[in-house]
Design a protein around this motif. Structure first.
Motif, PDB file in Angstrom:
ATOM      1  N   ILE A 429      66.045   9.198   4.892  1.00  0.00           N
ATOM      2  CA  ILE A 429      67.104  10.006   4.089  1.00  0.00           C
ATOM      3  C   ILE A 429      68.525   9.856   4.953  1.00  0.00           C
ATOM      4  N   ARG A 454      67.318   2.890   3.247  1.00  0.00           N
ATOM      5  CA  ARG A 454      67.672   4.362   2.844  1.00  0.00           C
ATOM      6  C   ARG A 454      66.814   4.740   1.726  1.00  0.00           C
ATOM      7  N   GLY A 455      65.933   5.595   1.864  1.00  0.00           N
ATOM      8  CA  GLY A 455      65.119   6.159   0.798  1.00  0.00           C
ATOM      9  C   GLY A 455      63.946   7.025   1.066  1.00  0.00           C
ATOM     10  N   LYS A 456      63.664   8.032   0.460  1.00  0.00           N
ATOM     11  CA  LYS A 456      62.388   8.746   0.765  1.00  0.00           C
ATOM     12  C   LYS A 456      61.140   8.088   0.070  1.00  0.00           C
ATOM     13  N   ASP A 479      65.171   1.739  -2.495  1.00  0.00           N
ATOM     14  CA  ASP A 479      66.452   1.367  -1.647  1.00  0.00           C
ATOM     15  C   ASP A 479      67.573   2.344  -2.165  1.00  0.00           C
ATOM     16  N   THR A 480      67.925   3.277  -1.772  1.00  0.00           N
ATOM     17  CA  THR A 480      69.110   4.159  -2.510  1.00  0.00           C
ATOM     18  C   THR A 480      70.492   3.063  -2.352  1.00  0.00           C
TER      19      THR A 480
END
Ligand SMILES: Cc1cc2nc3c(=O)[nH]c(=O)nc-3n(C[C@H](O)[C@H](O)[C@H](O)COP(=O)(O)OP(=O)(O)OC[C@H]3O[C@@H](n4cnc5c(N)ncnc54)[C@H](O)[C@@H]3O)c2cc1C
Ligand code: SF4
Ligand code: SF4
Ligand code: SF4
Ligand code: SF4
Ligand code: SF4
Lengths: 653, 387
Positions: A429, A454-456, A479-480
Motif C-alpha cells: 500500500i 502498489r495495491g493491496k 496496480d493502483t
C-alpha cells in the motif's frame, strides 16, 4: 486552624488557552471567591518566571493554598507541588483546574469556554480550602530486578543491569531465551546474521554471575509495590536435572518419538525430548509430556538409559520459587498474526503460501530446508509474491501499521534474489522504510530488480484462466498506479503478517496491574515523554510488548528501561503516594467488600479485630473502596466529603 | 447532501487508495474503465464534476464485495448511491435496460391516483383480509410479462411463497394497491420518487394493521430494513421468507416424491442484498439441507465471498454483466449441481438472460437450471401447499 489564604494563577499556555478562554475575565472573577488573596495570569505558569511568581506571593502574602488553572494534573501537578514545597508550603495544599483539555481544546465557543473555566476555578478554590497537609513517606528500594521475557529486549535489559553488579532474575516461558530474533536468518537493513549477533549475548546471560536465568518458567503472582515486590515463579518440570545435564544431547538422538517443532513453526519435527535449537541457552533439554511415550504409555525411557550422567528425572515436579525485587521490566514481545481467517489468501489451503515468520525459518541455514528457498515439492520457485499489510492497517483485523513488515519484505526480496533466479513481486500500500538506512535499503532492492506493485491484494487463487497461469498461484490485485487490475501468476506467496499482542497479554497486564492500549499492547505512561514506564510505579515495559517495532528500537527501549531501574536502585528509596485512603475502624463493619475491589490489593482483613485495614504503601488513592464501602467507613485523604461537596457547590454557583 | 458530506458519511476520508476494492469488484474484473478506488480518489481530489458525469458511476452493482473487505471500512456502495443522487440532479441516469419500461412502471406507481390490478395471480393461494402477517409481493406482477420470453415467472415465486406460508398455517394479507419498494430508484439517484413510494407503502401498511411483513425479494427486504427508516416510520417486524421458514422447519412436512425428482444436487447463490447487505447466509442453507434427497454443494465463492449476478437496478447492463453471469454459472456448474438455487427473483432473471442471450465471443454459452428457493420448497412440500 490558621487563616486560609489562597492564590490563583491562570495560565495562557501560549495561545492554547488564551485564544479561547478569556483569561483576564477568569482572573478577575477569581478575586471574588472566598479566601482568595491574590489572582494573576501569565503566559506560561510552568516556566521559571511563572513558578517564581507563585513563590514570591507565598513569601510576601503568606499564601497557604495555591490553585493553578492550566492543563491536566497529569502534566504539571508534580511541577507545581514542587514549586510550593520549595516555598515552604506542603505540596498537598495545591489544586489544579484543567482549563485547557476541559475548556479551550474542546470548543470554539469563547463564552462557553470562559464560563466553564470560571466554574472549574471556583470548584478548585472551594475544594483546596479544605486540603490538609499530608506527610510523604519513603521506602527503601530492593536492588534486585525481575525481567519477564527473554527475547532481545529482555536480554539487553538483563545484561545492562547485571553488568552494574545488580541481581537480575530473568524469567522466560520457553525452554530457551532468544525470542523471535533467534528464529531469523538475517536482519534488515544491514543483513547481519541474526544468530551471530545474538548468541554472544545469550551466552553472556547464561553465564552472568548476576543473572539468575529461569527458563521454562512463568510468573504466577506479583505482590507488593515499587521498591519491594514479591514474585511467585513456577519453574515447570523439565524432567531433566539442570545440575547434572551437560547438554550432550544423547537423549535427544536416542528418543524415538517425534512432534512438530514449535521453533520451526511446524515446518520440521523435533523429538519428544528436545532443545528448541542448537545454540539454546541453557543447553538443557526438556521432555514434552504430550508426546513422550513414557508419559503417554508408560514405556520407553530410552533417554534415561542412554544418559550417562543420570540427568533424566521422570519424578521431577514443578517448582515454585519466590523472589523479592525492587523493580520489574516486562519484555514479553509479540505474537505473529495468524492469517487463516483471511480465506482469500489461501493460507492453510495452498501449499506454498507462507507467513513471514515461516519464511524466516525457510531462509535459515539451520532451518527445515537448510536455508534453501524451495517450494513444498523441493523445487526452486521461479516467481514469488510478497503481500504487504496482512492483518495490519485493516479495520477488519488490526488498525495499526506493524512497522517492520515492509522492511522484512525487502529483506526477503533480497534473499530470494540472492539465492534463486526467481522474479519477486512486492504488493504494497505504501513502502514504510522509516529507520536509519532503511530508505537506502529500499533503493538497493529497486536496483536489484524487484517488482514493486502498489495495491493491496484481494485474492490468491489457483483457478487459471490461461496457459501461463496453469499450476500457479495467481495473485489478483489492482496496480493502483497504472489503474489496472492485474493477475500475477507465481509459485510462492509470502504474507507479510502483522505483529500482534501476545494472546495472554490481558492476563499478564492483570498480573502486573498495568494497562493495555486500544490495540492490546501494553500502555506506556506517556507516549512521547515516558515511553518505558507504566502507570504502576516500578513496572517498566520494553520491546514489542509495548507495540510493534524493529530490533534497534526494542534494544533502545530495553536500555532505557534498564537505566530507569538503575536510577531507582542508585537512589535507594522511593516516595509513596500520600493522598491515600484510610479506614475508620470504629465504623468498619467487616463486610470485606473493599478487600476484593481494591485494584492494588492494598486492603486486608484483620481477623482478630474483624476490621479491614489499608496498607498505605500499596494504596494508590484511586478511591474505589471509598465509593464502595456500605458503612461509609473509608475516607480519601484528599477527597473528603467536605471537599467533594465544596467542589460541587463551586461548579454550581 | 454535497460531495463533502458524502465523503464524510461513507468514511471515504479514510481510504488508503490500496485498490483492494477494485481487485475484488466483479465489474472491474472485466470492465477496465471501472475502478471504485479511482471513483473515490476523484471525489477526494476535487474532481467531483468529472465523477458525476462519468458513465461508469452507474456501473457499481452495490454488491458490497468491496466494502465488506475494505481495510478502512469505506462504504463505497452508499457513496455511489449518494453521488448518483447528485448526478441525477444534473440529468445523469446511467444506461437504462429494457427500454426503460421498468422505470416507467415504478414512476407510475408513485402517483396517488392509480388503480392497479396486481392480484390476479393469487389462485390456489389462501390469503385473508385481516392478518398480522403481510406478504409483500413487490414488482413480481409487473416483471411477469417483461420476462416471459426468457421463461422466468416472478409471479410463480410469489404464488409459491404464499403456498409455503399457507403450509405453515399462515394466511397472509396482500395489498391490492401495494407500490414498488423503490429500491431501483434510490440506487439510480431518484430519491424524490423513492420517497413517494416509501410514503405510500408505509401509509397503507399502517392502515392494514400488519405486525409482520414477509418478503421473498431481498431487495424489498433490504430497502424496508435499511433505507425506509431514514425516510418513513414503520413499526413492523421484517423478515425474509427464508428466515421464517428456517425458524419453522419442524412444522413443514416434506413429501417423499418431489415434482422435480431430477434435481438431486443443488448449489446456492447468495443474493448480495440478502447476504452481504443483511448477513443472512445460513437460513437458506438450513432449508435446503432439510429437504429430503437434496444435496447442497457450495461454489468456490459462497457466503460472504459470493459473486453478484451482474446487474443492479436495471442500469448499465452490458457485455461485462454477461461475463460476470457466465463466470458465476461456470462456478455453479463446476459443483456438479443440477440446479442453481437462489433467493432473489432478479438473480434468476439475470442468470436466465445470460443463457438465452447468445452473447459475444468472450463468453462461452452455458445451460443450467435456475430456480428460487421457495419454489424448491413448494415442490417438496406435502399436499397442504397445493390444496
Ligand atoms: C517475520 C519477522 C521478521 C523480522 N525481521 C527483523 C529484522 O530483520 N530486523 C529487525 O530489526 N527486526 C525484525 N523483526 C522485528 C523483531 O522480531 C522484533 O523487533 C524483536 O524480536 C522484538 O523483541 P522482543 O524481545 O520485544 O520480543 P520477542 O522476540 O517476542 O521476545 C519475547 C520473549 O518473551 C517470552 N515471553 C512471552 N510471554 C512471556 C511470559 N508471560 N512469561 C515469560 N516469558 C514470556 C517469549 O517466549 C520470548 O522469548 C522481524 C519481525 C518479524 C515478525
Ligand atoms: S522416555 Fe520420552 S523423552 Fe525419553 S526417549 Fe522415550 S519418548 Fe523420548
Ligand atoms: S510496515 Fe509496511 S507492510 Fe507492515 S503494516 Fe506497515 S505498511 Fe503494511
Ligand atoms: S483508594 Fe482504596 S481501592 Fe484505591 S488503592 Fe487505595 S485502598 Fe485500594
Ligand atoms: S479497498 Fe477501501 S481503502 Fe482500499 S482503495 Fe478501496 S475504498 Fe479505499
Ligand atoms: S459494490 Fe460491488 S460492484 Fe460496486 S464497486 Fe463494490 S464490488 Fe464493485
Amino acid at each position: 486552624m490558621e487563616e486560609v489564604k489562597i492564590g490563583i494563577y491562570v495560565c495562557h499556555c501560549g495561545l492554547n488557552i488564551a485564544d479561547i478562554v478569556d483569561v483576564e475575565e477568569v482572573t478577575k472573577y477569581a478575586t471574588t471567591l472566598p479566601a482568595v488573596v491574590v489572582s494573576r495570569n501569565y503566559k506560561f505558569m510552568c516556566s521559571d518566571p511563572g513558578q517564581n511568581m507563585i513563590k514570591e506571593d507565598i513569601k510576601e502574602l503568606g499564601l497557604n493554598r495555591v490553585v493553578v488553572a492550566s492543563c491536566s494534573p497529569l502534566m504539571h501537578e508534580p511541577t507545581f507541588r514542587r514549586t510550593i514545597q520549595e516555598a515552604g508550603v506542603n505540596p498537598y495544599l495545591f489544586e489544579m483546574a484543567n482549563i485547557r483539555e476541559h475548556c479551550s481544546w474542546i470548543t470554539e465557543d469563547h463564552k462557553a469556554a470562559t464560563e466553564k473555566a470560571k466554574a472549574l476555578v471556583s470548584a478548585a478554590v472551594r475544594r483546596v480550602y479544605y486540603h490538609q497537609p499530608l506527610e510523604i513517606k519513603e521506602v527503601p528500594v530492593n536492588p534486585n530486578t525481575l525481567i519477564i521475557g527473554g527475547g532481545i529486549a529482555g536480554i539487553q535489559a538483563a545484561l545492562e543491569i547485571a553488568d552494574s553488579e545488580h541481581k537480575v532474575y530473568l524469567v522466560e516461558r520457553d525452554p530457551s531465551i532468544g525470542g523471535h530474533m533467534i528464529q531469523f536468518d538475517k536482519t534488515f537493513p544491514t543483513l547481519d546474521c541474526s544468530a551471530c549477533i545474538l548468541t554472544p549475548k545469550m551466552t553472556s546471560v547464561g553465564m552472568h554471575p548476576y543473572i539468575e536465568l529461569m527458563t521454562y518458567s512463568e510468573v504466577e503472582e506479583i505482590s507488593g509495590f515499587v521498591g519491594s515486590f514479591k514474585a511467585r515463579i513456577r519453574k515447570k518440570a523439565r524432567y531433566v536435572d539442570e545440575d547434572k545435564c551437560n547438554g550432550c544431547g544423547v537423549c535427544v538422538t536416542k528418543c524415538p518419538w517425534k512432534a512438530n517443532s514449535e521453533f520451526d513453526l511446524g515446518l520440521s519435527e523435533r523429538k519428544a525430548i528436545y532443545t528448541p535449537f542448537a545454540q539454546a541457552v541453557p543447553n538443557i533439554p526438556v521432555i514434552d509430556t504430550e508426546h513422550c511415550a513414557y508419559f503417554l504409555k508408560e514405556k520407553c525411557r530410552a533417554c534415561e538409559k542412554f544418559c550417562e550422567l543420570g540427568a533424566i528425572d521422570f519424578e521431577q515436579v514443578d517448582q515454585i520459587v519466590e523472589v523479592e525485587v525492587g523493580n520489574i521490566i516486562v519484555t514479553t514481545g509479540y505474537d505473529s498474526f495468524d492469517p487463516t481467517p483471511i480465506t482469500q489468501y489461501g493460507y492453510g489451503k495452498f501449499d506454498n503460501v507462507y507467513t513471514g515468520l515461516e519464511f524466516e525459518r525457510i531462509c535459515n541455514a539451520v532451518g527445515p530446508t537448510s536455508g534453501k528457498i524451495v517450494l513444498k515439492d523441493g523445487s526452486e520457485p521461479k516467481s514469488v509474491a510478497i503481500l504487504h499489510c496482512v492483518g495490519s492497517r485493516d479495520e477488519n483485523y488490526h488498525e495499526y501499521c506493524s512497522r517492520v513488515c515492509c522492511m522484512y519484505a525487502l529483506k526477503y526480496s533480497h534473499l530470494i534474489k540472492e539465492r534463486t533466479d526467481a522474479e519477486v513481486y512486492q504488493m504494497y500500500i505504501d513502502m514504510r522504510c522509516f529507520g536509519k538506512g532503511y530508505e537506502e535499503f529500499y533503493k538497493r532492492l529497486s536496483e536489484e530488480g524487484v517488482n514493486f506493485i502498489r495495491g493491496k491484494v484481494a485474492e490468491v487463487t489457483d483457478r487459471a484462466i490461461n496457459e501461463d497461469e496453469q499450476g500457479k498461484l495467481i495473485v489478483c490485485g489492482e496496480d493502483t498506479l497504472l489503474c489496472k487490475t492485474i493477475r500475477v501468476p507465481v509459485d510462492m506467496v509470502i504474507l507479510a503478517t502483522a505483529l500482534e499482542p501476545r494472546s495472554d497479554a490481558a492476563e499478564v497486564a492483570k498480573l502486573l496491574t498495568i494497562t493495555q492500549s486500544a490495540d492490546g499492547f501494553f500502555l506506556e505512561r506517556h507516549p512521547k515523554l515516558d515511553p518505558v514506564a507504566t502507570m504502576t510505579d516500578g513496572v517498566f515495559i520494553a520491546g514489542c510488548c509495548q507495540g510493534p517495532k524493529d530490533i534497534p528500537d526494542a534494544v533502545a527501549q530495553a536500555s532505557a528501561a534498564a537505566t530507569r531501574v538503575l536510577a531507582l536502585i542508585s537512589k535507594g528509596r522511593v516516595e509513596l503516594e500520600a493522598a491515600t485512603a484510610v479506614i475508620d475502624e470504629e465504623k468498619c463493619s467487616g463486610c470485606r467488600i473493599c478487600n476484593l475491589l481494591c485494584p492494588y490489593s492494598a486492603i486486608s482483613f484483620i481477623e482478630d479485630e474483624k476490621v479491614s485495614r489499608i496498607n498505605e504503601a500499596l494504596c494508590k488513592g484511586c478511591g474505589t473502596c471509598v465509593a464502595a464501602c456500605p458503612s461509609a467507613a473509608i475516607t480519601h485523604r484528599q477527597f473528603t466529603m467536605e471537599e467533594i461537596t465544596a467542589e460541587i457547590e463551586g461548579v454550581l454557583v | 447532501m454535497n460531495l463533502e458530506d458524502i465523503i464524510k458519511e461513507t468514511k471515504t476520508y479514510y481510504c488508503l487508495e490500496c485498490g483492494k476494492c477494485t481487485s475484488l469488484c466483479p465489474v472491474s474484473r472485466y470492465n477496465s474503465n471501472f475502478s471504485p478506488r479511482f471513483m473515490l480518489e476523484r471525489a477526494l481530489m476535487g474532481f467531483g464534476d468529472e465523477l458525476i458525469h462519468d458513465r461508469e458511476l452507474f456501473s457499481c452493482l452495490a454488491c458490497y464485495a468491496c466494502s465488506n473487505l475494505c481495510p478502512s471500512d469505506v462504504d463505497y456502495p452508499v457513496f455511489t448511491q449518494k453521488v448518483r443522487n447528485l448526478a441525477s440532479g444534473e440529468g445523469e441516469h446511467g444506461d437504462c435496460a429494457h427500454s426503460g419500461i421498468l422505470f416507467s412502471l415504478m414512476r407510475l406507481m408513485s402517483r396517488s391516483d392509480i388503480r392497479q390490478k396486481r392480484l390476479d395471480w393469487l389462485d390456489g393461494c389462501h390469503t385473508s383480509e385481516k392478518s398480522e402477517v403481510l406478504y409483500f409481493a413487490g414488482c413480481a406482477p409487473y416483471f411477469e410479462p417483461v420476462f416471459e420470453d426468457i421463461e422466468v415467472s416472478p409471479v410463480n415465486i410469489a404464488r409459491n411463497s404464499i403456498k409455503v406460508l399457507n403450509a405453515l398455517g399462515i394466511e397472509p394479507m396482500v395489498l391490492p394497491n401495494e407500490r414498488c419498494c423503490g429500491h431501483d430508484l434510490l440506487w439510480t439517484g431518484d430519491v424524490e420518487t423513492f420517497k413517494k413510494l416509501a410514503q405510500f407503502n408505509a401509509q397503507m401498511i399502517k392502515e392494514s394493521g400488519a405486525k409482520k411483513i414477509v418478503f421473498s425479494c431481498p431487495e424489498g427486504y433490504r430497502t424496508f430494513k435499511i433505507d425506509y427508516p431514514q425516510y418513513v416510520e414503520l413499526d413492523c417486524e421484517l423478515m425474509h421468507i427464508t428466515e421464517l421458514l428456517a425458524q419453522n422447519l419442524s412444522s413443514l412436512s416434506f413429501r417423499a416424491k418431489r415434482s422435480n425428482p431430477e434435481v438431486k444436487r443443488v448449489t446456492y447463490h447468495d443474493p448480495c442484498r440478502l447476504g452481504r447487505h443483511l448477513g443472512i447466509y445460513e437460513p437458506p442453507r438450513e432449508i435446503i439441507r432439510a429437504i429430503p434427497e437434496i444435496k447442497l454443494t457450495e461454489m468456490e465463492h459462497s457466503g460472504d465471498e459470493s459473486i453478484c449476478c451482474g446487474t443492479s437496478a436495471w442500469t448499465n447492463c452490458s457485455s461485462y454483466s454477461k461475463q460476470i453471469r457466465v463466470e458465476r454459472l461456470h462456478e455453479a456448474k463446476a459443483t456438479g449441481a443440477e440446479a442453481l438455487v437462489t433467493a432473489c427473483p432478479k438473480c434468476q432473471i439475470h442468470f436466465k438472460c445470460a443463457m438465452v442471450d447468445k452473447g459475444t465471443e468472450k463468453c462461452t454459452n452455458i445451460e443450467m437450471k435456475v430456480m428460487d428457493i421457495v419454489t424448491l420448497v413448494a415442490d417438496a412440500l406435502g399436499d397442504k401447499s397445493s390444496e
